[in-house]
Design a protein around this motif. Structure first.
Motif, mmCIF file in Angstrom:
data_model
loop_
_atom_site.group_PDB
_atom_site.id
_atom_site.type_symbol
_atom_site.label_atom_id
_atom_site.label_comp_id
_atom_site.label_asym_id
_atom_site.label_seq_id
_atom_site.Cartn_x
_atom_site.Cartn_y
_atom_site.Cartn_z
ATOM 1 N N ARG A 777 -20.628 -0.978 -13.110
ATOM 2 C CA ARG A 777 -21.361 0.004 -12.323
ATOM 3 C C ARG A 777 -22.228 -0.685 -11.248
ATOM 4 N N ILE A 778 -22.893 -1.746 -11.685
ATOM 5 C CA ILE A 778 -23.736 -2.462 -10.718
ATOM 6 C C ILE A 778 -22.882 -3.061 -9.608
ATOM 7 N N ARG A 779 -21.701 -3.581 -9.976
ATOM 8 C CA ARG A 779 -20.834 -4.161 -8.974
ATOM 9 C C ARG A 779 -20.382 -3.113 -7.972
ATOM 10 N N SER A 780 -20.063 -1.918 -8.439
ATOM 11 C CA SER A 780 -19.629 -0.840 -7.531
ATOM 12 C C SER A 780 -20.769 -0.401 -6.620
ATOM 13 N N ALA A 781 -21.983 -0.307 -7.180
ATOM 14 C CA ALA A 781 -23.138 0.086 -6.362
ATOM 15 C C ALA A 781 -23.387 -0.947 -5.261
ATOM 16 N N CYS A 782 -23.243 -2.206 -5.601
ATOM 17 C CA CYS A 782 -23.430 -3.257 -4.585
ATOM 18 C C CYS A 782 -22.355 -3.166 -3.517
ATOM 19 N N ALA A 783 -21.148 -2.857 -3.895
ATOM 20 C CA ALA A 783 -20.060 -2.742 -2.918
ATOM 21 C C ALA A 783 -20.342 -1.599 -1.958
ATOM 22 N N ARG A 784 -20.837 -0.475 -2.485
ATOM 23 C CA ARG A 784 -21.146 0.642 -1.593
ATOM 24 C C ARG A 784 -22.265 0.258 -0.610
ATOM 25 N N ARG A 785 -23.298 -0.463 -1.089
ATOM 26 C CA ARG A 785 -24.373 -0.838 -0.186
ATOM 27 C C ARG A 785 -23.875 -1.831 0.883
ATOM 28 N N LEU A 786 -23.001 -2.747 0.484
ATOM 29 C CA LEU A 786 -22.439 -3.686 1.457
ATOM 30 C C LEU A 786 -21.622 -2.958 2.495
ATOM 31 N N SER A 787 -20.923 -1.882 2.057
ATOM 32 C CA SER A 787 -20.152 -1.096 3.014
ATOM 33 C C SER A 787 -21.084 -0.393 3.994
ATOM 34 N N GLU A 788 -22.230 0.095 3.487
ATOM 35 C CA GLU A 788 -23.209 0.721 4.383
ATOM 36 C C GLU A 788 -23.763 -0.291 5.390
ATOM 37 N N TRP A 789 -23.877 -1.533 4.953
ATOM 38 C CA TRP A 789 -24.388 -2.573 5.853
ATOM 39 C C TRP A 789 -23.299 -3.131 6.777
ATOM 40 N N GLY A 790 -22.070 -2.674 6.599
ATOM 41 C CA GLY A 790 -20.973 -3.186 7.417
ATOM 42 C C GLY A 790 -20.497 -4.553 6.978
ATOM 43 N N LEU A 791 -20.669 -4.866 5.708
ATOM 44 C CA LEU A 791 -20.268 -6.169 5.189
ATOM 45 C C LEU A 791 -19.099 -6.012 4.212
ATOM 46 N N ASP A 792 -18.110 -5.236 4.622
ATOM 47 C CA ASP A 792 -16.960 -5.022 3.725
ATOM 48 C C ASP A 792 -16.207 -6.314 3.475
ATOM 49 N N GLU A 793 -16.179 -7.218 4.462
ATOM 50 C CA GLU A 793 -15.431 -8.455 4.274
ATOM 51 C C GLU A 793 -16.072 -9.356 3.229
ATOM 52 N N GLN A 794 -17.407 -9.254 3.066
ATOM 53 C CA GLN A 794 -18.076 -10.080 2.054
ATOM 54 C C GLN A 794 -18.131 -9.385 0.702
ATOM 55 N N ALA A 795 -17.646 -8.178 0.604
ATOM 56 C CA ALA A 795 -17.809 -7.399 -0.632
ATOM 57 C C ALA A 795 -17.138 -8.082 -1.815
ATOM 58 N N PHE A 796 -15.887 -8.561 -1.641
ATOM 59 C CA PHE A 796 -15.173 -9.175 -2.776
ATOM 60 C C PHE A 796 -15.936 -10.403 -3.259
ATOM 61 N N THR A 797 -16.371 -11.257 -2.321
ATOM 62 C CA THR A 797 -17.081 -12.478 -2.718
ATOM 63 C C THR A 797 -18.387 -12.137 -3.430
ATOM 64 N N VAL A 798 -19.092 -11.147 -2.898
ATOM 65 C CA VAL A 798 -20.367 -10.778 -3.518
ATOM 66 C C VAL A 798 -20.133 -10.197 -4.907
ATOM 67 N N GLU A 799 -19.071 -9.357 -5.049
ATOM 68 C CA GLU A 799 -18.798 -8.778 -6.373
ATOM 69 C C GLU A 799 -18.484 -9.870 -7.374
ATOM 70 N N LEU A 800 -17.708 -10.872 -6.964
ATOM 71 C CA LEU A 800 -17.372 -11.954 -7.882
ATOM 72 C C LEU A 800 -18.614 -12.740 -8.281
ATOM 73 N N ILE A 801 -19.491 -13.029 -7.300
ATOM 74 C CA ILE A 801 -20.706 -13.792 -7.602
ATOM 75 C C ILE A 801 -21.621 -12.998 -8.518
ATOM 76 N N LEU A 802 -21.806 -11.703 -8.202
ATOM 77 C CA LEU A 802 -22.696 -10.889 -9.034
ATOM 78 C C LEU A 802 -22.150 -10.732 -10.443
ATOM 79 N N SER A 803 -20.826 -10.641 -10.576
ATOM 80 C CA SER A 803 -20.241 -10.516 -11.920
ATOM 81 C C SER A 803 -20.585 -11.728 -12.760
ATOM 82 N N GLU A 804 -20.469 -12.935 -12.174
ATOM 83 C CA GLU A 804 -20.787 -14.148 -12.920
ATOM 84 C C GLU A 804 -22.267 -14.218 -13.262
ATOM 85 N N LEU A 805 -23.122 -13.913 -12.285
ATOM 86 C CA LEU A 805 -24.556 -14.058 -12.528
ATOM 87 C C LEU A 805 -25.079 -13.010 -13.506
#
Length: 886
Positions: A777-805
């Motif tokens: 759920r947290i990963r999906s919420a972060c992806a939506r916020r990144l999309s709002e910020w126009g950072l869709d290209e970084q979404a996969f990398t951020v989701e992977l990093i957040l999942s590990e942390l």
């Protein structure tokens, strides 16, 4: 009894004999006194006779003038008396006017008052038988007086007739219609005038007799005095005595001048004429006709003892005494002695003493500072007026920069210029002003001085010039040029030694200042190289800074701006004890240590604690230069919360300039300076309103020897008041105005930061339950916020990093677990939990089932790390934004 009478009789007889003998000696025609007495008596008698005659003539002339004035006054008064014309027109004029005329005659003392009609009939007369008779006019009256009366003029004249000589005045009388009515004539006879003079004649004769008697007595007294002065000598003996006197007087080699009380030269011997260049007819000439200097010497009433008088090219020793107190007549005697050679020798001795005094003063005044320009100014000031009328100091261009002098170097830089009006300014001294370039021409005195290394004497037009080298063991530092105006004494060869000595003493001080300048420049360059050149742009912070070196040299003040994770910024200001290159090196070491500790992301109080231990350990290992006592202020600003956490080690607290322009000094925790120890360090949190200026500074800004810290803080408060609406640069300039002088006694480090905030839409936070299923759920919420910020290209990398942390926080950490995304110049991902256990990056073996999460985070992010908080720890990573995103 009879014996006593005989003794007394002999005494009287002796006195009488001496009296007759003195009188005979006084009247002796063979003596100078006797001849002078006879001549003087004759002269006195002639003078008295002439005086009496002159007095009689003068008295008669004065009486005649009085008679003319009296007759004129009486005639005019009677002619203008009221009722005169009415009486003339009456039936019997004589009956009316005769009594009046007689009364006036008797009252005024004149001889007659006669009124005549227009037909010359006498109406009044002192003789009654003449009344009514016509007046027979003498020829003199008819020709000279009557025409003037017809013209209406008053005439005063002398009437000389047979047996009658008088002084008369006639006044015409006219009626109201202008017709002539008559004439009023008033007479005084000459016999009356002579009687007045005759009455005064006995007085005049008596006075003349008294004058003759007094003259005889005075002449006798003068003769006695003359006899005493001439010792009763005859003219031949007296002439012989004066011949010997003149021979001795003119033979001596000392000038003698006698000046009388009338200001004329009475006597001047041959030596005096030679020494003073007197004209041949100088005797009896007024001293005022001589040259002004000699006239002032001879006419002065002051006594002179061994005075100095300059007569042309001679120097004379003068003694002057009045003659009257020693029995002589009024005047003075002046003796002159040629002491030119002695004076020249004394002048050389005095000049040598002045040279020694000048060198002593140069040693005391030159080189009291380590500033080359000031030292050159001191050299010029010492020489100006006493050795030169104009002084210029030119240093080799490389020397002015603190470098070693290059040989040969003909490019100089004017460093000092002093001159009196008319003695030469920039135009006469090479044309360059202070700071200007001076190029030495080949063959010039300056070039010879540079090549030979010795002073050169030359002439520049009418100016006398000495050029001396500023020589030290390493070479020639420059040139000093001494000039004298045409009105002054030209330089001599002896002055070259003094010029070289002055230049040598100044050269040592200039070389010391050059070496200090070089070391100072090295230390300053080192310090500037260790300071941040440009304040880095930080998120939500506008930063400006200043470093002002001290007048005495480079100090150890510094500032720094350190970026921290989470868009936080560390602001550092510190002060190392001491000055010079050692302080700059110590400052560099502390700055590097702070940056090293800042990489660990330590809290401010722990940061200063580590730094305190480092300073104490450094001083234990090195005894040459101690830095214990250095101060530091370390602040960390968080743009998300707007909180500034500050810790101080013996440093002054910050100033806060609020947006409304008010200035305050907040109370913050204070610990001892670095290396002292004894107390733990503490920090203070300051909530900064957006737009507030945080001003960090060192003590050189507010403290001097004459002003304590409290006064300096109030001065700074006044300078910063009202600057809240301006930028940090303006605030820096306003704070610099609080300095008491352009060049402070201590160096100053100043850092100004205007606080801002991250916008709410730049921050995203989520609380993570302690449930592994919440990771999705947290990963999906972060992806939506990144999309709002126009950072869709970084979404996969951020989701992977957040999942590990997040997974590591849930597995190894404790609650509470939070996730925060920050977006500004980069993207920051933070995962916090309540545990203080930090993950470590390691290489996982091929057979290991885990241990690769942090490795993946490190590979996928630009930077990552861990920082500890009061609630636990925060693991963060930073990712760059793609181009075209904000």
């Amino acid at each position: 009894m009879f014996e006593r009478l005989r003794v007394r009789s002999r005494a009287h007889t002796s006195q009488a004999v001496r009296g007759r003998t003195g009188l005979r000696a006084l009247l002796d025609p063979h003596s100078v006194a006797g001849r002078a007495l006879v001549v003087e008596l004759v002269i006195v008698l002639l003078l008295v006779a002439a005086g009496v005659t002159a007095l009689v003539l003068q008295a008669r002339s004065s009486t005649v003038n009085d008679a003319r004035r009296v007759t004129r006054g009486v005639a005019e008064s009677f002619a203008r008396a009221p009722g005169l014309i009415a009486a003339l027109d009456g039936p019997n004029p004589s009956a009316t006017l005769q009594p009046r005329a007689e009364a006036v005659r008797r009252a005024t003392g004149v001889d007659s008052v006669v009124v005549l009609t227009a037909d010359s009939v006498q109406l009044t007369s002192p003789y009654p038988e003449y009344l009514g008779r016509p007046y027979a006019q003498p020829r003199q009256v008819a020709e000279n007086v009557v025409p003037q009366l017809r013209k209406g003029r008053t005439v005063t004249f002398e009437l000389d007739e047979a047996h009658y000589h008088s002084i008369a005045t006639a006044v015409p009388v006219f009626g109201a219609d202008g017709t002539p009515k008559g004439v009023v004539a008033v007479h005084i006879t000459v016999e009356t005038v002579d009687s007045v003079v005759g009455a005064d004649l006995p007085v005049l004769l008596g006075g003349a007799a008294a004058a003759v008697a007094l003259a005889v007595v005075a002449t006798g007294l003068a003769g006695r005095r003359l006899r005493r002065q001439t010792r009763g000598l005859c003219p031949a003996s007296l002439a012989r005595m004066y011949e010997h006197h003149d021979a001795v007087l003119h033979a001596v080699r000392e000038g003698v001048v006698i000046v009388g009380g009338d200001g004329r030269i009475t006597l001047a011997n041959d030596e005096a004429r030679r020494l003073l260049a007197l004209p041949p007819d100088a005797e009896r000439r007024p001293v005022s006709e001589l040259d002004p200097a000699t006239a002032a010497l001879l006419s002065s009433a002051d006594e002179v003892t061994d005075g100095i008088h300059q007569a042309g090219d001679r120097t004379l020793a003068v003694n002057k005494r009045p003659t009257a107190p020693f029995g002589g007549p009024p005047g003075s005697v002046v003796t002159l002695r040629d002491s030119t050679e002695l004076h020249e020798l004394a002048g050389r001795v005095e000049a040598a003493g002045q040279r020694r005094l000048l060198l002593y003063e140069a040693g005391m005044r030159i080189g009291d500072t380590l500033d080359m320009t000031h030292t050159c100014d001191e050299l010029a000031d010492v020489a100006l007026g006493r050795f030169a009328d104009a002084v210029t100091v030119d240093l080799v261009d490389a020397v002015t920069r603190g470098e070693d002098p290059a040989a040969p170097d003909r490019l100089l830089r004017r460093t000092a210029l002093r001159g009196t009006p008319g003695a030469g300014g920039p135009a006469a001294a090479g044309g360059a002003v202070v700071g200007g370039a001076v190029v030495v021409a080949d063959g010039s005195p300056q070039a010879r001085c540079l090549d030979d290394g010795h002073a050169v004497l030359s002439a520049d037009g009418a100016h006398s010039v000495i050029v001396a080298p500023l020589r030290v063991r390493d070479g020639v530092l420059g040139l000093v040029e001494f000039r004298r105006s045409p009105e002054g004494t030209p330089y001599e060869r002896d002055d070259l030694l003094l010029a070289e000595e002055l230049a040598a003493r100044a050269a040592v001080s200039i070389d010391n200042a050059r070496r200090f300048t070089r070391e100072h420049g090295t230390a300053e360059a080192l310090q500037h190289s260790l300071l941040p050149r440009i304040a880095p742009g930080r998120t939500a912070l506008d930063i400006a800074h200043r470093y002002l070196p001290a007048q005495a040299g480079v100090g150890g003040d510094w500032y720094d701006v350190i970026p921290l994770p989470g868009f936080r910024t560390a602001l550092v200001v510190g002060d190392v004890v001491g000055h010079g290159i050692h302080a700059a090196v110590a400052m560099g070491r502390l700055r590097i240590a702070i940056r090293t500790f800042a990489a660990l992301d330590l809290p401010p109080e722990e940061m200063l604690g580590r730094l305190d231990e480092l300073v104490a350990q450094t001083d234990e290992e090195c005894d040459e230069y101690q830095i214990t006592g250095s101060t530091c202020a370390y602040a960390v600003y968080d743009p998300v919360s707007g909180i500034c956490t500050l810790a101080r080690a013996g440093h002054l607290g910050p100033a806060l300039v609020t947006p409304d322009g008010s200035v305050e000094y907040p109370e913050t925790a204070l610990a001892p300076p670095l290396g002292v120890g004894g107390r733990p360090f503490a920090s203070t949190e300051l909530k900064l309103e957006e737009g507030t200026h945080l001003v960090l500074f060192t003590d050189g800004l507010v403290e001097t020897r004459e002003r304590d810290v409290d006064q300096g803080l109030e001065r700074l408060r006044s300078a910063l008041a009202g600057e809240g609406r301006l930028g940090p640069e303006e605030t820096c300039r306003a704070a610099a105005r609080a300095l008491p002088a352009p060049h402070p006694e201590d160096d100053v480090a100043l850092l100004v930061a205007r606080a801002g905030r991250l916008a709410p839409d730049q921050v995203a936070e989520w609380d993570v339950p302690m449930d592994p299923s919440a990771v999705g759920r947290i990963r999906s919420a972060c992806a939506r916020r990144l999309s709002e910020w126009g950072l869709d290209e970084q979404a996969f990398t951020v989701e992977l990093i957040l999942s590990e942390l997040i997974t590591n926080a849930l597995r190894y950490g404790t609650a509470p677990v939070r996730v925060r995304l920050l977006r500004d110049t980069s993207l920051v991902c933070e995962v916090s939990d309540g545990s203080s256990t930090a993950p470590h990056l390691r290489w996982a073996a091929t057979t290991d089932e885990g241990g690769r999460g942090i490795f993946l985070v490190a590979q996928l992010s630009h930077r990552w790390g861990t920082r500890y908080t009061a609630e636990g720890k925060v693991i963060w990573c930073e990712l760059p934004l793609k181009e075209g995103t904000e």
